[in-house]
Design an enzyme around this catalytic site. Structure first.
Site, short mmCIF file in Angstrom:
data_model
loop_
_atom_site.label_atom_id
_atom_site.label_comp_id
_atom_site.label_asym_id
_atom_site.label_seq_id
_atom_site.Cartn_x
_atom_site.Cartn_y
_atom_site.Cartn_z
N LYS A 1 2.81 -2.79 6.06
CA LYS A 1 2.89 -2.61 4.61
C LYS A 1 4.30 -2.19 4.20
O LYS A 1 4.78 -2.58 3.13
CB LYS A 1 1.86 -1.57 4.16
CG LYS A 1 0.41 -2.04 4.26
CD LYS A 1 0.17 -3.32 3.49
CE LYS A 1 -1.31 -3.69 3.43
NZ LYS A 1 -1.54 -4.98 2.75
N TYR B 1 -0.92 -0.96 10.41
CA TYR B 1 -1.13 -1.16 8.98
C TYR B 1 0.03 -0.57 8.18
O TYR B 1 0.61 -1.22 7.31
CB TYR B 1 -2.45 -0.51 8.58
CG TYR B 1 -2.82 -0.68 7.12
CD1 TYR B 1 -3.40 -1.86 6.67
CD2 TYR B 1 -2.60 0.35 6.20
CE1 TYR B 1 -3.75 -2.02 5.34
CE2 TYR B 1 -2.96 0.20 4.87
CZ TYR B 1 -3.52 -0.98 4.44
OH TYR B 1 -3.87 -1.14 3.12
N SER C 1 0.85 -1.19 0.00
CA SER C 1 0.00 0.00 0.00
C SER C 1 0.89 1.24 0.00
O SER C 1 2.04 1.18 0.48
CB SER C 1 -0.89 0.02 1.24
OG SER C 1 -1.49 1.28 1.44
#
Length: 253
Positions: A157, A153, A139
């Protein structure tokens, strides 16, 4: 452009919805045989039916990839069904964006460690066959730090991108290419940004305004980049993290 994917055996982990579904369907459109897994059976079977309609070989199974044994079982069954593995795409994500410990655990298990376990399982098969291609879907959150509280997160990532680069350098002599993909904000029916658009139009508008291209992306736009990266036409591309985001990460404060 002929991508050279006809007859290739491809596994897409997290292939029932959104980006994963688009990648699986795009691979099938190129004539590749495709195996997919997901946790939710309804969406999985709908995508399975669409894949079978293309006429390629298909294997689909419900799998909780946070369970290492279940993941290994799926990969073994996919290899047997397809007759081998030429391409592995790890697209699954826990999408846990809070700062709590539970978010860290979920992201580590699904986004990162499932990728590690899948690569460990598949790379010896690829090496024995003379090579293969692996794509880890990360991402833009792993490229730049936004003001949001998605600590786990973002960190996981970023780790996926670093992991892809390390694998690329270590396994290039075996003919295995490894790349990462960093999508920006992608909108599709039933997805996070579709829900944000419906329930928090102010946030949706702010995110859209922050994207230089003036809109959110589509799963198909990400899939186009993914399918090229795993294809033989990208034979000299490895260790790359490609952002597919309309310039979004360049504008993050």
């Amino acid at each position: 452009m002929e991508l050279g994917l006809n007859g290739k055996r491809c596994i897409v982990i997290g292939g029932s919805r959104g980006i994963g579904r688009a990648i699986a369907l795009s691979l099938a459109a190129e004539g590749a045989h495709v195996a997919i897994c997901a946790r939710q059976e309804n969406a999985l079977r709908l995508t399975e039916a669409d894949l079978r309609a293309t006429g390629v070989g298909v294997y689909a199974a419900v799998c909780d990839i946070a369970d290492t044994q279940a993941l290994q079982g799926f990969l073994d069954a996919a290899r047997k069904s397809l007759g081998g593995v030429d391409v592995l795409v790890h697209n699954a994500s826990a999408l846990a964006v809070g700062p709590e410990l539970e978010a860290w655990q979920a992201n580590l298990q699904v986004d990162l460690m499932a990728a590690v376990h899948a690569c460990d399982r598949v790379m010896p098969w690829m090496a024995a066959a003379g090579g293969g291609s692996i794509l880890l879907v990360s991402s833009i959150s792993g490229l730049e730090a936004s003001p949001m509280t998605d600590f786990a997160y973002t960190s996981v990532k970023a780790a996926l991108i670093a992991y892809a680069k390390k694998l690329a350098t270590l396994h290039a002599p075996s003919g295995i290419r490894v790349n990462a993909l960093a999508p920006g904000s992608i909108e599709f029916a039933g997805g996070i940004w579709a829900m944000v658009k419906e329930h928090n139009s102010e946030l949706y508008g702010a995110v859209r305004a922050s994207i230089p291209s003036g809109r959110l992306g589509t799963p198909e736009e990400v899939a186009d980049a993914a399918v090229y990266l795993v294809s033989p036409r990208a034979s000299w591309v490895t260790g790359v993290c490609l952002a597919v985001d309309g310039g979004q990460h360049r504008s993050i404060p």
